[in-house]
Write a protein that holds these residues in place. Sequence first.
Motif, PDB file in Angstrom:
ATOM      1  N   UNK A  61     -13.258  40.752 -37.471  1.00  0.00           N
ATOM      2  CA  UNK A  61     -11.922  40.368 -37.944  1.00  0.00           C
ATOM      3  C   UNK A  61     -11.942  39.945 -39.406  1.00  0.00           C
ATOM      4  N   UNK A  62     -13.035  39.368 -39.860  1.00  0.00           N
ATOM      5  CA  UNK A  62     -13.135  38.865 -41.234  1.00  0.00           C
ATOM      6  C   UNK A  62     -13.464  39.965 -42.246  1.00  0.00           C
ATOM      7  N   UNK A  63     -13.940  41.088 -41.757  1.00  0.00           N
ATOM      8  CA  UNK A  63     -14.339  42.189 -42.636  1.00  0.00           C
ATOM      9  C   UNK A  63     -13.139  42.925 -43.190  1.00  0.00           C
ATOM     10  N   UNK A  64     -13.162  43.258 -44.483  1.00  0.00           N
ATOM     11  CA  UNK A  64     -12.070  44.077 -45.016  1.00  0.00           C
ATOM     12  C   UNK A  64     -12.187  45.517 -44.505  1.00  0.00           C
ATOM     13  N   UNK A  65     -11.081  46.229 -44.532  1.00  0.00           N
ATOM     14  CA  UNK A  65     -11.081  47.639 -44.141  1.00  0.00           C
ATOM     15  C   UNK A  65     -12.029  48.376 -45.077  1.00  0.00           C
ATOM     16  N   UNK A  66     -12.906  49.177 -44.509  1.00  0.00           N
ATOM     17  CA  UNK A  66     -13.951  49.844 -45.291  1.00  0.00           C
ATOM     18  C   UNK A  66     -13.374  50.869 -46.263  1.00  0.00           C
ATOM     19  N   UNK A  67     -12.406  51.646 -45.815  1.00  0.00           N
ATOM     20  CA  UNK A  67     -11.794  52.670 -46.674  1.00  0.00           C
ATOM     21  C   UNK A  67     -10.279  52.473 -46.652  1.00  0.00           C
ATOM     22  N   UNK A  68      -9.766  51.553 -47.481  1.00  0.00           N
ATOM     23  CA  UNK A  68      -8.341  51.207 -47.431  1.00  0.00           C
ATOM     24  C   UNK A  68      -7.401  52.382 -47.672  1.00  0.00           C
ATOM     25  N   UNK A  69      -7.769  53.294 -48.559  1.00  0.00           N
ATOM     26  CA  UNK A  69      -6.900  54.452 -48.820  1.00  0.00           C
ATOM     27  C   UNK A  69      -6.759  55.320 -47.583  1.00  0.00           C
ATOM     28  N   UNK A  70      -7.860  55.578 -46.909  1.00  0.00           N
ATOM     29  CA  UNK A  70      -7.838  56.402 -45.703  1.00  0.00           C
ATOM     30  C   UNK A  70      -7.037  55.705 -44.606  1.00  0.00           C
ATOM     31  N   UNK A  71      -7.194  54.393 -44.500  1.00  0.00           N
ATOM     32  CA  UNK A  71      -6.448  53.632 -43.496  1.00  0.00           C
ATOM     33  C   UNK A  71      -4.949  53.699 -43.775  1.00  0.00           C
TER      34      UNK A  71
END
Length: 128
Positions: A18-28
Amino acid sequence: MTDTPGLAFWNRVADRYAARPVREPEAYEDTLAHVAAHLARSDRVLEIGCGTGSTALRLGGGVALWRATDASPEMIRIAGAKPAPASVRFAQAEAGEAVEGGPFDVVCAFHLLHLVPDLEATLARIHV
């Protein structure tokens, strides 16, 4: 509820996940836009494997119902503690059991189906 492979792992890492940022924000963001383009305000959506609820929280306000499920009680605990649109409901359920409360107009399963022990049976159960 049957014993989901990896469930102990997901329960153990839920807070770190839950604390981790989205790894590939553009793809998400692209995925969210693509899914949102296929949803109608009247849709009843089932999300299987919602994790900590990020997708449900982002898209759930645009539909009549977004039922977000996960086998991990820890993931659901985290998701349920977040402010959510009135149309979003979180529930603990394994993939094959998630269809309870249907019928649904849309079923989403992001990054999950490779983890299901009996994919054929799960898909048959979902496609009711």
